[in-house]
Scaffold this motif. Structure first.
Motif, mmCIF file in Angstrom:
data_model
loop_
_atom_site.group_PDB
_atom_site.id
_atom_site.type_symbol
_atom_site.label_atom_id
_atom_site.label_comp_id
_atom_site.label_asym_id
_atom_site.label_seq_id
_atom_site.Cartn_x
_atom_site.Cartn_y
_atom_site.Cartn_z
ATOM 1 N N ASN A 161 0.861 -1.202 0.000
ATOM 2 C CA ASN A 161 0.000 0.000 0.000
ATOM 3 C C ASN A 161 0.887 1.238 0.000
ATOM 4 O O ASN A 161 2.108 1.140 0.160
ATOM 5 N N GLY A 162 0.268 2.387 -0.141
ATOM 6 C CA GLY A 162 1.023 3.632 -0.219
ATOM 7 C C GLY A 162 1.668 4.035 1.093
ATOM 8 O O GLY A 162 2.679 4.737 1.107
ATOM 9 N N THR A 163 1.078 3.604 2.190
ATOM 10 C CA THR A 163 1.660 3.872 3.501
ATOM 11 C C THR A 163 2.961 3.093 3.661
ATOM 12 O O THR A 163 4.001 3.655 4.042
ATOM 13 N N GLY A 210 -2.817 -1.346 -2.557
ATOM 14 C CA GLY A 210 -1.596 -1.567 -3.327
ATOM 15 C C GLY A 210 -0.730 -0.326 -3.270
ATOM 16 O O GLY A 210 -1.219 0.771 -2.979
ATOM 17 N N VAL A 266 4.830 16.301 -0.346
ATOM 18 C CA VAL A 266 3.664 15.556 -0.824
ATOM 19 C C VAL A 266 3.124 16.265 -2.062
ATOM 20 O O VAL A 266 3.010 17.495 -2.076
ATOM 21 N N ASP A 291 6.098 11.895 -1.684
ATOM 22 C CA ASP A 291 4.838 11.164 -1.485
ATOM 23 C C ASP A 291 3.898 11.570 -2.619
ATOM 24 O O ASP A 291 3.213 12.595 -2.547
ATOM 25 N N ALA A 293 -0.846 9.262 6.701
ATOM 26 C CA ALA A 293 0.229 8.285 6.477
ATOM 27 C C ALA A 293 1.601 8.930 6.295
ATOM 28 O O ALA A 293 2.621 8.344 6.675
ATOM 29 N N PHE A 296 -4.687 2.847 -3.668
ATOM 30 C CA PHE A 296 -5.955 2.843 -2.929
ATOM 31 C C PHE A 296 -7.076 3.158 -3.936
ATOM 32 O O PHE A 296 -6.874 3.962 -4.852
ATOM 33 N N LYS A 300 -7.634 6.667 -5.541
ATOM 34 C CA LYS A 300 -6.594 7.408 -6.266
ATOM 35 C C LYS A 300 -6.888 7.346 -7.769
ATOM 36 O O LYS A 300 -7.682 6.528 -8.218
ATOM 37 N N ILE A 336 5.987 4.568 1.855
ATOM 38 C CA ILE A 336 6.728 5.632 2.551
ATOM 39 C C ILE A 336 7.611 5.028 3.646
ATOM 40 O O ILE A 336 8.774 5.395 3.822
ATOM 41 N N THR A 354 -1.647 17.043 4.849
ATOM 42 C CA THR A 354 -1.545 15.838 4.034
ATOM 43 C C THR A 354 -2.337 14.740 4.703
ATOM 44 O O THR A 354 -2.798 14.882 5.846
ATOM 45 N N PHE A 355 -2.482 13.604 4.003
ATOM 46 C CA PHE A 355 -3.071 12.433 4.630
ATOM 47 C C PHE A 355 -2.138 11.946 5.737
ATOM 48 O O PHE A 355 -0.916 12.055 5.634
ATOM 49 N N ALA A 368 1.375 9.750 -3.682
ATOM 50 C CA ALA A 368 0.211 8.852 -3.584
ATOM 51 C C ALA A 368 -0.978 9.364 -4.396
ATOM 52 O O ALA A 368 -1.733 8.582 -4.959
ATOM 53 N N GLN A 369 -1.129 10.686 -4.450
ATOM 54 C CA GLN A 369 -2.294 11.272 -5.131
ATOM 55 C C GLN A 369 -1.956 11.740 -6.544
ATOM 56 O O GLN A 369 -2.782 12.387 -7.177
ATOM 57 N N TYR A 402 -7.961 18.456 4.471
ATOM 58 C CA TYR A 402 -8.036 17.647 5.668
ATOM 59 C C TYR A 402 -8.474 18.568 6.784
ATOM 60 O O TYR A 402 -7.994 19.706 6.849
HETATM 61 C C1 LIG Z 1 -3.534 7.686 0.037
HETATM 62 C C2 LIG Z 1 -2.338 8.357 0.586
HETATM 63 C C3 LIG Z 1 -1.333 7.668 1.274
HETATM 64 C C4 LIG Z 1 -1.461 6.249 1.722
HETATM 65 O O1 LIG Z 1 -1.802 5.329 0.779
HETATM 66 P P1 LIG Z 1 -2.493 3.946 1.205
HETATM 67 O O2 LIG Z 1 -2.372 3.143 -0.045
HETATM 68 O O3 LIG Z 1 -3.901 4.246 1.577
HETATM 69 O O4 LIG Z 1 -1.727 3.374 2.335
HETATM 70 C C5 LIG Z 1 -0.188 8.356 1.661
HETATM 71 N N1 LIG Z 1 -0.052 9.667 1.412
HETATM 72 C C6 LIG Z 1 -1.001 10.372 0.778
HETATM 73 C C7 LIG Z 1 -0.771 11.819 0.521
HETATM 74 C C8 LIG Z 1 -2.183 9.748 0.361
HETATM 75 O O5 LIG Z 1 -3.123 10.462 -0.251
#
Ligand SMILES: *Cc1c(COP(=O)(O)O)cnc(C)c1O
Length: 370
Positions: free
Chosen positions: A59-61, A196, A131, A155, A88, A185, A188, A64, A85-86, A157-158, A313
């Motif tokens: 996963n994205g967490t 993933g 991010v 990061d 994670a 996720f 996304k 990192i 940010t999220f 992720a988005q 957020y």
């Molecule tokens: C979604 C997200 C994550 C974490 O991703 P997961 O796959 O949900 O663990 C980390 N950082 C940011 C900025 C995100 O938006």
């Protein structure tokens, strides 16, 4: 809900056959762990991101977290990041034993301020984590110019597939960082049918270390050079994502079209600020995030009209109860705090119909009596 914030079933309906076939191929092979589907996606994401290496993970967490482990970041170390940010992004810093150091954002892009990041660097700083928020890349090259050889974990992720012009040439999300991280996720832009994640890097030694860390730290099975994790990208998810990846560019382009529609429809509404995209950036609009001082009222109004929206957020990370031990107080990241009070994300997904877009724009304008 007449216009949901996100409608994953609408997208699935357009690709159902391709995705179901890809899933059934994995099911029939009974090869569920790593293997060809994961390698294929890794190669395709590396190519998309102009990266020499891509490594799938759970996963994205974890992406990192694994990035920090691959850079030997742990107890006693500081990692500079954004509080807007999220969770994670900073939760992982804590979880490797390091200390998150929060610095404020640029108010227009919501991304970390390169000056503030550089000013927070101490002898204990081991990395910066910018991010790429809401689909728009952070100023990675500006951060690099200010912090020398300090590792940058981007990061993204988005923001998979987002790009930014640096010295006149396009660079991709994840490309310029020491390590770039992605999430698959479902919400996304490239979402799996479950969790993933992936990492990209230009550094062969880091890539090799990441491949070990995701399978308990051993290059050879049952022999462990260091303690790692079980953090693999599932082959079923990789197959789904490979079926979806050819559509990503068109989906992100459709999100930009939807954003351009809102930009125009909401232009000039007093008290409302539409999203700012840095002229050097091409956003993939994972979110279309407006700001207004009457945010909570606007959200209630949209809800009463059957329109979904969300606040990404509501509480910046430096003020989260779990980080009280760090000793931050309100007022220390004023732009992040103001953003948390004012932001509202509207439906932007690619399958929105014109009548849904009209409905959202009319409802927002109606709230302001326009
Ligand atoms: C979604 C997200 C994550 C974490 O991703 P997961 O796959 O949900 O663990 C980390 N950082 C940011 C900025 C995100 O938006």
């Amino acid at each position: 809900m007449s216009v949901p914030l996100l409608d994953l079933r609408a997208q699935h309906a357009t690709i159902r056959e391709e995705v179901v076939k890809a899933v059934l191929d994995v099911v029939d092979s009974q090869l569920f762990i790593l293997g060809e589907p994961v390698q294929r996606l890794e190669a395709d994401v590396a190519a998309l991101s102009n990266a020499s290496h891509a490594i799938g993970c759970a996963n994205g967490t974890d992406a990192i977290l694994l990035a920090m482990r691959a850079l030997d970041i742990g107890r006693g170390d500081e990692v500079v990041t954004t509080p807007f940010t999220f969770f994670a992004t900073a939760g992982t810093i804590h979880n490797v034993g390091a200390t998150p150091v929060f610095v404020d954002i640029e108010p227009r892009t919501f991304n970390i301020s390169p000056d503030a990041a550089a000013a927070a660097v101490t002898s204990r700083t081991k990395a910066i984590i910018p991010v790429d928020l809401f689909g728009q890349m952070a100023e990675v090259e500006a951060i690099r110019a200010r912090v020398g050889s300090l590792p940058i974990i981007e990061d993204a992720a988005q923001s998979i597939g987002a790009r930014r012009k640096v010295n006149g040439a396009w660079t991709m999300a994840g490309e310029l960082a020491t390590i770039g991280t992605f999430s698959f996720f479902p919400s996304k832009n490239l979402g799996g049918y479950g969790d993933g994640g992936m990492l990209v890097t230009q550094d062969a030694a880091i890539a090799e270390r990441l491949m070990r860390l995701r399978v308990h730290g051993g290059a050879k099975q049952y022999f462990h050079d260091e303690v790692g994790y079980n953090s693999r990208l599932d082959s079923l998810q990789a197959a789904v994502l490979s079926a979806k990846l050819p559509h990503l560019a068109a989906w992100s382009a459709k999100r930009r079209e939807n954003a351009a529609f809102y930009d125009q429809a909401l232009a000039g509404v007093a008290g409302l600020v539409t999203p700012y995209v840095d002229p050097d950036n091409e956003s993939i609009f994972n979110q279309y995030t407006i700001r207004t001082e009457r945010r909570d009222e606007l959200q209630a109004h949209l809800k009463s009209k059957g329109i979904g929206s969300s606040i990404y957020y509501p509480l910046p990370l430096h003020l989260q109860p779990c980080f009280a031990y760090l000793g931050y107080r309100e007022g220390q990241c004023p732009e992040s705090e103001r953003a948390a009070r004012e932001v509202l994300s509207l439906p932007i997904f690619p399958e929105l119909t014109q009548s849904q877009l009209d409905e959202v724009a009319t409802a927002v304008r109606g709230f302001y009596g326009r």
